[in-house]
Design an enzyme around this catalytic site. Structure first.
Site, PDB file in Angstrom:
ATOM      1  N   GLU A  45      -0.507   1.280   5.707  1.00  0.00           N
ATOM      2  CA  GLU A  45      -1.107   0.671   4.656  1.00  0.00           C
ATOM      3  C   GLU A  45      -2.711   1.278   4.252  1.00  0.00           C
ATOM      4  O   GLU A  45      -3.472   1.215   4.991  1.00  0.00           O
ATOM      5  CB  GLU A  45      -0.933  -0.676   4.603  1.00  0.00           C
ATOM      6  CG  GLU A  45      -1.531  -1.590   3.320  1.00  0.00           C
ATOM      7  CD  GLU A  45      -1.579  -2.999   3.429  1.00  0.00           C
ATOM      8  OE1 GLU A  45      -1.738  -3.660   2.665  1.00  0.00           O
ATOM      9  OE2 GLU A  45      -1.215  -3.543   4.965  1.00  0.00           O
ATOM     10  N   LYS A 132       2.003  -3.167  -4.136  1.00  0.00           N
ATOM     11  CA  LYS A 132       2.036  -4.308  -3.565  1.00  0.00           C
ATOM     12  C   LYS A 132       2.436  -5.800  -4.536  1.00  0.00           C
ATOM     13  O   LYS A 132       1.548  -5.965  -5.164  1.00  0.00           O
ATOM     14  CB  LYS A 132       0.760  -4.596  -2.728  1.00  0.00           C
ATOM     15  CG  LYS A 132       1.068  -5.968  -1.414  1.00  0.00           C
ATOM     16  CD  LYS A 132       0.028  -5.697  -0.524  1.00  0.00           C
ATOM     17  CE  LYS A 132       0.228  -6.660   0.548  1.00  0.00           C
ATOM     18  NZ  LYS A 132      -0.915  -6.485   1.575  1.00  0.00           N
ATOM     19  N   CYS A 166       3.210  -4.591   4.018  1.00  0.00           N
ATOM     20  CA  CYS A 166       2.777  -5.568   5.022  1.00  0.00           C
ATOM     21  C   CYS A 166       3.427  -6.916   4.536  1.00  0.00           C
ATOM     22  O   CYS A 166       4.575  -7.019   4.914  1.00  0.00           O
ATOM     23  CB  CYS A 166       1.114  -5.596   4.653  1.00  0.00           C
ATOM     24  SG  CYS A 166       0.068  -6.654   5.696  1.00  0.00           S
TER      25      CYS A 166
END
Length: 318
Positions: A45, A132, A166
């Site tokens: 990430e 995200k 994540c």
């Protein structure tokens, strides 16, 4: 269709803030992995720009008008990648020359906002964005939320590959949407693959009947100082970093999981490149007992609608 797919996870320290230098490092590492035969290379990430560790580790970073946090945000905006960013060309050329894909996280600037984007660079095509959907907890001080327009997969000659970032892996409907797209390989991008993140990645592999590359970073306090110096430095930002107590902040532990959830290979806490040859025939064998998007679903009871329109907020025209 290729049955054996060579893959790699680059578990390395980013160069925080200094994205141009980070791209140079990423290109060297990806080239090394591809030289060893990898057709898919995954980074963790926000490898490009580094994970914003001060949000969790620096006391007071979330306070209103914190000078150090403001300075860091300015630096990230100035250095972030943008659409059609020519700095990414060396990575793109690797993909084109070797018929490989590279999944890499980056801070991206769209107008005046930052996004957490896990880019999928692929041969002969523009990079596939995945922004995200929900920045986690303190991350909302930095990143804008993505939308359904960047939920997608790349169709490679060996199968489909996609990304999530994540804590998106704890969004059941996001997982269901990605399973519907039929990933053969999934890149789970993490800042570090701690125990619960490893469990989550293995669960995704079992639930989606796919291989999962859970890619983490190795990141230290000194890396933040190094990146800050490379971007010209800032007194307030330096003071913010100095308040961080720990020296090692992200500890890698990347892993590759099979469709039955077993761990094929796992890294330690230092920088390394993790390799594996994936037997894609395992996917069909495991679908015998579980297909959450097919024979183990109940479309007559449950229905998921995914809005894939870009949400820009302003519409120009008649």
């Amino acid at each position: 269709m290729t049955k054996i797919l060579p893959v790699a996870i680059v578990q390395a320290a980013p160069i925080p803030l200094a994205i141009t230098d980070g791209i140079t490092k990423a290109t060297e590492l990806a080239a090394e992995a591809i030289k060893q035969g990898a057709k898919l290379v995954a980074f963790g990430e926000t490898f490009l720009g580094g994970y914003p560790l001060w949000l969790d580790e620096a006391p007071g970073a979330a306070l209103w008008d914190h000078p150090g946090t403001r300075a860091m945000h300015r630096i990230m905006l100035e250095n972030a990648i943008v659409a059609n960013d020519e700095r990414l060309l060396p990575l793109q050329e690797l993909c084109d020359e070797h018929d490989a894909c590279i999944s890499i996280g980056a801070h991206e600037r769209v107008r005046q906002s930052l996004y957490n984007n896990q880019l999928m660079l692929r041969p002969g095509q523009a990079p596939l964005d995945h922004r995200k959907l929900v920045p986690t907890h303190g991350e909302r001080l930095i990143w804008m939320r993505g939308d359904g327009s960047t939920l997608g997969v790349h169709q490679a000659e060996w199968g489909k590959v996609g990304n999530l970032i994540c804590w998106e892996h704890w969004m059941p409907l996001a997982r269901a949407a990605m399973h519907n797209l039929g990933e053969a390989v999934h890149v789970a991008a993490w800042p570090t693959v701690r125990e619960e993140y490893a469990l989550n990645s293995r669960h995704y592999a079992f639930e989606g009947r796919c291989f999962v590359l859970a890619a983490g970073l190795v990141q230290r306090k000194d890396d933040l100082f190094d990146g800050l110096e490379r971007t010209g430095g800032d007194g307030a930002a330096k003071e913010l970093i100095q308040t961080i107590e720990s020296d090692v902040l992200n500890k890698g532990q990347s892993l590759i999981a099979a469709p039955d959830s077993r761990v094929i290979v796992q890294a330690g806490e230092e920088e390394e490149i993790l390799y594996a040859d994936l037997d894609l025939s395992e996917i069909g064998a495991n679908l015998t007992s579980l297909d959450t998007d097919g024979h183990y679903s109940r479309p007559d009871v449950f229905e998921l609608k995914v809005d894939t329109r870009a949400k820009n907020g302003v519409k120009w025209g008649v």
